[in-house]
Design an enzyme around this catalytic site. Structure first.
Site, PDB file in Angstrom:
ATOM      1  N   CYS A  39      -5.308  -6.147  -4.476  1.00 34.05           N
ATOM      2  CA  CYS A  39      -5.888  -5.844  -3.164  1.00 34.05           C
ATOM      3  C   CYS A  39      -6.891  -6.943  -2.838  1.00 34.05           C
ATOM      4  O   CYS A  39      -7.478  -7.557  -3.742  1.00 34.05           O
ATOM      5  CB  CYS A  39      -6.579  -4.486  -3.191  1.00 34.05           C
ATOM      6  N   TYR A  46     -13.396   1.282   3.255  1.00 28.91           N
ATOM      7  CA  TYR A  46     -12.565   2.484   3.272  1.00 28.91           C
ATOM      8  C   TYR A  46     -13.377   3.744   2.978  1.00 28.91           C
ATOM      9  O   TYR A  46     -12.943   4.856   3.300  1.00 28.91           O
ATOM     10  CB  TYR A  46     -11.421   2.363   2.257  1.00 28.91           C
ATOM     11  N   ASN A  75       0.819  -1.207   0.000  1.00 30.27           N
ATOM     12  CA  ASN A  75       0.000   0.000   0.000  1.00 30.27           C
ATOM     13  C   ASN A  75       0.857   1.263   0.000  1.00 30.27           C
ATOM     14  O   ASN A  75       1.987   1.247   0.489  1.00 30.27           O
ATOM     15  CB  ASN A  75      -0.894   0.008   1.246  1.00 30.27           C
ATOM     16  N   HIS A 107      -8.846   1.114  -2.622  1.00 32.70           N
ATOM     17  CA  HIS A 107      -9.379   1.610  -1.350  1.00 32.70           C
ATOM     18  C   HIS A 107     -10.394   2.732  -1.552  1.00 32.70           C
ATOM     19  O   HIS A 107     -10.631   3.542  -0.652  1.00 32.70           O
ATOM     20  CB  HIS A 107      -8.263   2.046  -0.416  1.00 32.70           C
TER      21      HIS A 107
END
Length: 421
Positions: free
Chosen positions: A164, A242, A144, A194
């Site tokens: 991811c 997120y 990340n 995200h």
């Protein structure tokens, strides 16, 4: 087939190794190399990895090294799962933004920018070594912030795809709620890493199951995402968790101010996991690892590596170059969408419909921030950091951007040579 894992001393690694062992007929691996400069972590993790392979009858060998060149030399695929600065730096990312009234999180907001600044130069250096030693190798980035890191790699011409586990986690959750096999669920997954939404949940027979999910299981999904069900219905899609940092920012800030940082929790868990890994009688990933994060990472990683190396041609959710997929974004932006993955890379599938303005506006805003964040990570400079923070939708005020920049540079001087000049 040789697979190298950079950051192989991570407590995540047994999850990945378990996937390679269980799915050995799907992806035959001759050598799995775990590379990490932290020998005190690499030793117990690699030893457990070898025992997992042996217990599941995997014929391949597991090796460990602190030498990057040796790890990537002759590799067919290189997986990146590193954390520059470790949990100590993550703790900083999650705390100093709160002093300014902003969310403290390792991939979102000011903390996410700090992580990008530390990480991008290191990953670019690793990728250059891969290019020298194994120019045909694929780089799979799980580090990340995945979108920014992957964009950096692609801009430098590396053979890279970002990965991811949010999408596969939601796919498994939806399948369980609907009582169908996971491979019978196709997501209309769209956005940035995200920052994604599930606009549809298509079953094997073509049925669109999202309305049923919200009707029968909306309360459970809302609880999982920590968002009101009314908010999910208003958006008209299931957001990734997120999105809570955007849709409930002030509420999250108050929660974070009165709770231990995630880094502190994870650090304690990692100490316990490493003690477990050192037990020579342990031959499988422990149950505690599920709480560490990264659920289903192994399945997603194996599927992606297999399609890249064996020309799979199947569809997966990955982070790939936009190239017109979201027409309002630059072609070199990195989007997280369904894509056909084969030996030539990841090719985003056409969207089923244009993105709703409620989503498109935020995606465009964050993409602009990511562009500025990448410039700051590559070239350095206080002004570039301020510009990136000012562009972020969770900041957006000049005085606040200045305050955050002061704290970011103070907390990260050890990792940013240009900030010490």
């Amino acid at each position: 087939m040789k697979i190298a894992v950079i950051g192989g001393g991570s407590t995540y690694t047994p999850e990945l190794v378990d996937g390679f062992a269980r799915l050995q007929t799907v992806l035959p691996v001759d050598e799995l190399v775990l590379m990490d400069p932290a020998g005190e972590r690499l030793e117990p993790v690699s030893a457990l990895a070898g025992r997992i392979f042996a217990a599941q009858g995997h014929p391949g060998r597991v090796t460990a090294t602190s030498d990057l060149a040796a790890a990537v030399d002759g590799a067919d695929a290189v997986l990146l799962q590193l954390r520059v600065g470790g949990q100590a730096a993550r703790h900083q990312d999650e705390t100093w933004p709160l002093e300014c009234g902003c969310v403290g999180q390792e991939t979102t907001g000011a903390g996410g920018l700090a992580k990008a600044l530390r990480t991008v130069p290191v990953v670019r250096s690793i990728a250059e070594e891969v290019r020298r030693r194994s120019p045909e190798a694929w780089i799979v980035d799980f580090t990340n912030p995945v979108g920014i890191v992957t964009r950096s790699l692609l801009q430098e011409g590396h053979r890279a795809v970002g990965l991811c586990n949010v999408a596969i986690g939601l796919q498994r959750t939806f399948a369980q709620l609907l009582g169908v096999p996971a491979d019978g669920v196709r997501l209309d997954h769209v956005g940035l890493n995200h920052l994604t939404w599930e606009r549809g949940v298509r079953l094997a027979d073509g049925t669109e199951a999202l309305p049923r999910l919200l009707e029968e299981h909306g309360a459970a999904l809302a609880e999982r995402l920590e968002l009101p069900l009314d908010a999910i219905r208003l958006v008209g899609a299931v957001p990734s968790y997120y999105l809570r940092y955007y849709y409930a920012h002030d509420e999250v800030v108050e929660e974070l101010r009165h709770s231990p940082s995630r880094a502190e929790t994870v650090a304690a868990m990692e100490r316990e996991l490493l003690e477990m890994y050192a037990d020579p009688g342990l031959t499988e990933k422990p149950a505690l690892l599920e709480k560490r994060g990264g659920a289903y990472y192994s399945e997603a990683a194996v599927a992606l590596v297999r399609s890249l190396l064996l020309d799979g041609g199947d569809e997966q959710v990955v982070n790939a170059r936009n190239d017109g997929t979201l027409p309002f974004l630059p072609d070199d932006a990195v989007v997280e969408v369904q894509a056909v993955v084969d030996a030539k890379g990841a090719h985003p599938s056409p969207l089923t419909s244009p993105l709703d303005p409620l989503m498109a506006g935020l995606v465009a805003h964050v993409t602009a921030y990511e562009d500025l964040a990448l410039q700051a990570a590559v070239h350095g400079g206080r002004e570039r950091v301020e510009r990136a923070l000012l562009a972020h939708p969770l900041v957006g005020q000049y005085a606040l951007a200045q305050q955050l920049t002061d704290r970011l540079l103070a907390a990260n001087g050890a990792h940013l040579p240009w900030a010490r000049a």
